[in-house]
Design a protein around this motif. Structure first.
Motif, PDB file in Angstrom:
ATOM      1  N   GLY A  27     -35.968  58.572  87.522  1.00 53.66           N
ATOM      2  CA  GLY A  27     -37.180  58.536  88.318  1.00 53.66           C
ATOM      3  C   GLY A  27     -37.588  57.164  88.804  1.00 53.66           C
ATOM      4  O   GLY A  27     -38.267  57.049  89.833  1.00 53.66           O
ATOM      5  N   THR A  28     -37.188  56.116  88.050  1.00 57.02           N
ATOM      6  CA  THR A  28     -37.617  54.761  88.413  1.00 57.02           C
ATOM      7  C   THR A  28     -36.473  53.850  88.810  1.00 57.02           C
ATOM      8  O   THR A  28     -36.700  52.764  89.356  1.00 57.02           O
ATOM      9  N   GLY A  29     -35.243  54.248  88.495  1.00 60.24           N
ATOM     10  CA  GLY A  29     -34.100  53.385  88.773  1.00 60.24           C
ATOM     11  C   GLY A  29     -33.857  52.351  87.700  1.00 60.24           C
ATOM     12  O   GLY A  29     -32.963  51.512  87.852  1.00 60.24           O
ATOM     13  N   ARG A  57     -44.375  59.235  90.690  1.00 61.34           N
ATOM     14  CA  ARG A  57     -43.105  59.090  89.975  1.00 61.34           C
ATOM     15  C   ARG A  57     -43.180  59.762  88.613  1.00 61.34           C
ATOM     16  O   ARG A  57     -42.215  60.376  88.145  1.00 61.34           O
ATOM     17  N   GLY A  58     -44.347  59.639  87.970  1.00 60.64           N
ATOM     18  CA  GLY A  58     -44.524  60.236  86.659  1.00 60.64           C
ATOM     19  C   GLY A  58     -44.355  61.742  86.676  1.00 60.64           C
ATOM     20  O   GLY A  58     -43.767  62.326  85.754  1.00 60.64           O
ATOM     21  N   VAL A  59     -44.885  62.389  87.705  1.00 59.60           N
ATOM     22  CA  VAL A  59     -44.712  63.834  87.841  1.00 59.60           C
ATOM     23  C   VAL A  59     -43.231  64.182  87.940  1.00 59.60           C
ATOM     24  O   VAL A  59     -42.733  65.119  87.298  1.00 59.60           O
ATOM     25  N   ALA A  60     -42.498  63.403  88.743  1.00 60.30           N
ATOM     26  CA  ALA A  60     -41.063  63.646  88.902  1.00 60.30           C
ATOM     27  C   ALA A  60     -40.317  63.418  87.590  1.00 60.30           C
ATOM     28  O   ALA A  60     -39.403  64.179  87.239  1.00 60.30           O
ATOM     29  N   VAL A  61     -40.692  62.365  86.857  1.00 60.90           N
ATOM     30  CA  VAL A  61     -40.027  62.059  85.589  1.00 60.90           C
ATOM     31  C   VAL A  61     -40.253  63.183  84.580  1.00 60.90           C
ATOM     32  O   VAL A  61     -39.318  63.611  83.892  1.00 60.90           O
ATOM     33  N   VAL A  62     -41.469  63.691  84.479  1.00 63.08           N
ATOM     34  CA  VAL A  62     -41.759  64.749  83.520  1.00 63.08           C
ATOM     35  C   VAL A  62     -41.027  66.032  83.888  1.00 63.08           C
ATOM     36  O   VAL A  62     -40.485  66.730  83.022  1.00 63.08           O
TER      37      VAL A  62
END
Length: 437
Positions: free
Chosen positions: A364-366, A418-423
């Motif tokens: 999600g963050t690289g 990004r947090g939504v995508a990571v979760v």
């Protein structure tokens, strides 16, 4: 990259604006009270196909393991936790995501530049009362399920969402854990206070003991309003507080030499600390009168592996030793009050939960995430200490937290998205996913 995770990332990007609007809606609903926020969360979870319960409980009635709080420090009203379960298709691991909807008590004279209950977006930041503590966490877990749905995916293992009161020892997640809620892992969703946002994972929480010591004195035998002329026949509790402070410093030094944890030693060169955070006399504040007592407020941090009861016993022994060495305190000893205490816990770096979380953050963050071991008494401890469920924590970049005396509390909009995508990716990696329907 796994095709399922790629689908998740595309869906998260497409739904990013809607995720921001959901968070803003929760901020605005605070004007109607916590029940309105919880109602909106329950409604959103039901619309996503979750089985939703709204459990009422009283914090003081929740029985805890290796944790306590004095009655005066606890929330006393009956509270409500929202529990939403998305049943898995089968064959996958389960997970609990939890966050708290309650923030600091609202202050009408807040001094903010932005309307605290409007959810204003300015300069790439979402501002709002409690947005970083912890409405963003609540919104993240709901929107992550929305992302899976938009990606056309269904988790194989059960996903449990828990919006649980936490402030002032509200014990919402404790109530659920001791009420039978269980899973293979847990994740605490809370924005990162340390400045690196989604590149940080909380995997270690030190324990903390909060206590106060009331050090007595003795007033001079006079009816005169001023005591200065009689000071030599009084026992000034300020002087006796110096005796107690010396004992606390000695205890801190002994513990610093003896107690070690590799992650804490590497991060700050020390694994335990005793802080005297506040000293005040219990008199009327006049310089011309001897106060009846002095009160010390203290916090002691200790690493995972140490027992709370053992730490309490060390403090008790230090106070007893100080009293025994002083003629006045021997007969009139300091009074020690333990106000609250929590036990530390951690997830090792070879645990599958850390592996899955690290990979989700990297995608999600690289960047590979950092572990911050300095979140003393973080709520990640709760599933581990209370139920033996491994738990990590993560969340987006934030700042100016109200609980720290800040104004215009904010969460970074891009990092929240990004947090939504990571979760959502973490659900795919941990629980496994398959095409829906």
């Amino acid at each position: 990259m796994d095709q399922s995770v790629a689908r998740v990332q595309r869906a998260a990007e497409a739904g990013g604006a809607a995720a921001v609007e959901f968070l803003r809606a929760l901020i605005r609903l605070q004007a109607e009270g916590e029940a309105a926020v919880q109602g909106r969360v329950a409604e959103a979870c039901a619309a996503l196909g979750c089985q939703v319960e709204r459990r009422r409980y009283r914090p003081a009635e929740v029985v805890l393991k290796d944790e306590f709080a004095a009655e005066a420090a606890m929330a006393t009203d009956q509270r409500e936790a929202v529990l939403a379960r998305l049943p898995g298709a089968g064959g996958g691991r389960s997970v609990i995501f939890f966050a708290h909807p309650d923030g600091e008590p609202f202050q009408p004279e807040h001094g903010w530049m932005h309307d605290p209950l409007a959810g204003e977006v300015d300069g790439g930041r979402i501002h709002g009362w409690g947005v970083a503590d912890d409405l963003a966490g609540v919104a993240t877990m709901v929107e992550a399920i929305q992302v899976l749905r938009d990606a056309g995916l269904r988790p194989k293992g059960d996903v449990i969402l828990a919006s649980t009161p936490s402030k002032r020892h509200a014990r919402g997640v404790h109530a659920l854990l001791h009420g039978g809620v269980a899973a293979d892992a847990a994740v605490y969703l809370h924005p990162a206070e340390s400045g690196i946002g989604m590149r940080e994972v909380k995997a270690l929480a030190a324990g903390q003991l909060i206590f106060k010591v009331i050090v007595p004195g003795r007033l001079p035998a006079t009816n005169e309003p001023g005591h200065a002329a009689f000071a030599h026949v009084a026992v000034n509790p300020v002087d006796k507080a110096m005796v107690v402070l010396a004992a606390l410093r000695a205890l801190d030094a002994r513990r610093g030499e003896r107690v070690h944890h590799p992650a804490l030693d590497a991060a700050i060169g020390r694994s335990t600390n005793l802080l005297v955070g506040d000293i005040r006399t219990l008199g009327d504040g006049r310089a011309s009168r001897v106060a009846p007592a002095v009160q010390l407020f203290c916090a002691l941090s200790f690493p995972p592996g140490e027992k709370l009861a053992a730490v309490q016993a060390e403090v008790e022994a230090a106070m007893a030793e100080a009293a025994a060495a002083d003629p006045f305190l021997r007969d009139t000893p300091p009074v020690l009050h333990f106000l609250s205490g929590v036990t530390g816990a951690e997830v090792p770096l070879d645990h599958p939960l850390w592996t899955a979380t690290s990979e989700a953050v990297r995608l999600g963050t690289g960047q590979v995430p950092e572990i911050n071991p300095l979140h003393t008494s973080s709520d990640i401890r709760n599933p581990m200490v209370q139920s033996g469920i491994p738990c990590v924590g993560l969340g987006p970049l934030c700042g100016d937290l109200t609980q720290n005396g800040g104004r215009d509390e904010w969460v970074d909009e891009a990092d929240y998205r990004r947090g939504v995508a990571v979760v959502a990716a973490l659900i795919a990696l941990w629980c496994g996913v398959e095409p829906a329907g």
